[in-house]
Design an enzyme around this catalytic site. Structure first.
Site, PDB file in Angstrom:
ATOM      1  N   TYR A   1      -1.589  -0.515  11.089  1.00 30.61           N
ATOM      2  CA  TYR A   1      -1.804  -1.189   9.789  1.00 30.61           C
ATOM      3  C   TYR A   1      -0.629  -0.930   8.856  1.00 30.61           C
ATOM      4  CZ  TYR A   1      -3.293  -1.611   4.906  1.00 30.61           C
ATOM      5  OH  TYR A   1      -3.336  -1.900   3.561  1.00 30.61           O
TER       6      TYR A   1
ATOM      7  N   LYS B   1       2.291  -3.426   7.291  1.00 25.16           N
ATOM      8  CA  LYS B   1       2.529  -3.608   5.856  1.00 25.16           C
ATOM      9  C   LYS B   1       3.976  -3.251   5.514  1.00 25.16           C
ATOM     10  CE  LYS B   1       0.008  -4.632   3.013  1.00 25.16           C
ATOM     11  NZ  LYS B   1      -0.437  -5.957   2.490  1.00 25.16           N
TER      12      LYS B   1
ATOM     13  N   THR C   1       0.824  -1.212   0.000  1.00 21.99           N
ATOM     14  CA  THR C   1       0.000   0.000   0.000  1.00 21.99           C
ATOM     15  C   THR C   1       0.859   1.263   0.000  1.00 21.99           C
ATOM     16  OG1 THR C   1      -1.418   1.295   1.471  1.00 21.99           O
ATOM     17  CG2 THR C   1      -0.126  -0.408   2.501  1.00 21.99           C
ATOM     18  N   ASP C   2       0.279   2.350  -0.513  1.00 22.80           N
ATOM     19  CA  ASP C   2       0.971   3.646  -0.468  1.00 22.80           C
ATOM     20  C   ASP C   2       1.137   4.141   0.970  1.00 22.80           C
ATOM     21  OD1 ASP C   2      -1.691   4.293   0.094  1.00 22.80           O
ATOM     22  OD2 ASP C   2      -1.832   5.909  -1.381  1.00 22.80           O
ATOM     23  N   GLU C   3       0.354   3.563   1.897  1.00 21.37           N
ATOM     24  CA  GLU C   3       0.386   4.058   3.276  1.00 21.37           C
ATOM     25  C   GLU C   3       1.714   3.779   3.972  1.00 21.37           C
ATOM     26  OE1 GLU C   3      -3.162   3.536   5.592  1.00 21.37           O
ATOM     27  OE2 GLU C   3      -4.405   3.309   3.814  1.00 21.37           O
TER      28      GLU C   3
END
Ligand code: NAD
Length: 322
Positions: A149, A153, A125-127
């Site tokens: 989260y 990741k 993810t970009d997060e």
């Protein structure tokens, strides 16, 4: 061709599986697909064509090394979607996130190494890059995750990188912004707002609603993953972008319009703890190397998604009770 898809009963994984079994990926029209999914609250076998002759479904946890080593032999690649995916839940408690996202990814990588599965696409993810005020993150930027989260990741991304560096395993990482599409659990922003509005209920908007997110149709995301599987380079990371950037207020406005509602249906609620202001990825690498370009416009995509939720209450209403 035999592809094993982890988390294939969830929102994005099931779209990928349905598209592959439907002949949507050139060269993979005859592919056999094995799904390994724990069927957490987010997994749903109704998302999959369960009787399909080229689909094998295995219920199981990706942390179960014995199960993976039994199921994996003979597969050409793993596309690894399985994860706990909801930021709010990770704020309430991070244990399940470390279990499935960190230990689960390590388990998948280890099992591939030991069973000789040559290629793993790790869906991230970009997060993991954290919040960015202006501009966009490239694949070379540091990982500065802010939620449990995104930290879990990021941990899984680093393990994927390490298995490539240490063992030479062909691992490719993808990092993508917020997806929207059909079959997404009602806890996420778009389906939550749509299903509330369809029931005449108000929608909760965090803080001042000015946080910025990029929105990509799940079909564009999955096509990009397939491009990375077929043409990506071993050990490389690919940002997937081309999404429409909107404040949460702007997304709310669109959903209100599509559902025939107005701002009287919006409740501003206390902001999420540690709420990242803005995400944005630079996707010039995947565009230049693999010819990626998104096909869906947000206008058309979002309209179709709202129509799908309107037409399929039998899919989402049971989730409200859960
Ligand atoms: P989802 O929550 O809809 O589905 C996750 C699936 O994984 C479910 O079917 C669940 O049962 C399964 N699962 C969870 N833990 C498991 C375990 N330990 N073993 C086996 N299966 C397990 O998630 P999603 O939105 O489809 O996201 C898929 C992947 O894409 C995730 O890795 C997520 O981090 C990533 N991603 C999602 C988005 C998004 O907007 N949804 C954006 C970028 C990246």
């Amino acid at each position: 061709m035999r592809i094993l898809v982890t988390g294939g009963a969830g929102f994005i994984g099931s779209h990928y599986v349905r598209t592959m079994l439907g002949g949507g990926y050139p060269g993979y029209e005859d592919a056999e697909v094995t799904v390994v999914d724990k069927l957490t609250y987010a997994g749903n076998t109704e998302n999959l064509p369960m009787g399909h002759p080229r689909l094998t479904f295995v219920r199981g946890d990706v942390c179960d090394q014995e199960l993976l080593r039994r199921v994996l032999p003979g597969h050409d690649a793993v596309v690894h979607f399985a994860a706990e995916s909801h930021v709010d839940r990770s704020v309430d408690g991070g244990v399940a996130f470390v279990h499935s996202n960190v230990l689960g990814t390590q388990s998948v990588l280890d099992a591939c190494l030991h069973t000789g599965v040559p290629t793993v696409v790790h869906v991230s993810t970009d997060e993991v890059y954290g919040s960015i005020e202006t501009g966009s993150w490239t694949e070379e930027d540091p990982l500065l995750p802010n939620s449990p989260y995104s930290a879990s990741k990021a941990g899984s991304d680093l393990l994927a990188r390490a298995y490539h560096r240490t063992h030479g395993l062909d691992v490719r990482i993808t990092r993508c912004p917020n997806n929207y599409g059909t079959h997404q659990h009602v806890e996420k922003l778009v389906p939550l707002f749509v299903t509330n509005l369809l029931r005449g209920l108000p929608v909760p908007l965090y803080g001042d609603g000015n946080n910025v997110r990029e929105w990509l149709h799940v079909d564009d995301h999955c096509r990009a993953i397939q491009l990375v599987l077929t043409g990506g380079r071993s050990g490389e990371t690919y940002n997937i972008g081309g999404a429409t950037s909107l404040t949460n207020r702007q997304m709310t406005q669109r959903l209100l319009d599509l559902c025939g509602a107005d701002w009287s249906m919006v409740r501003f609620v206390e902001d999420r703890k540690g709420h990242d202001y803005r995400y944005s990825v630079d996707d010039s690498k995947i565009r230049a190397e693999l010819g990626y370009a998104p096909r869906w416009t947000l206008d058309e995509g979002l309209k179709r998604v709202v129509d799908w939720y309107r037409d399929n209450p039998g899919w989402w209403k049971p989730l409200l009770d859960g």
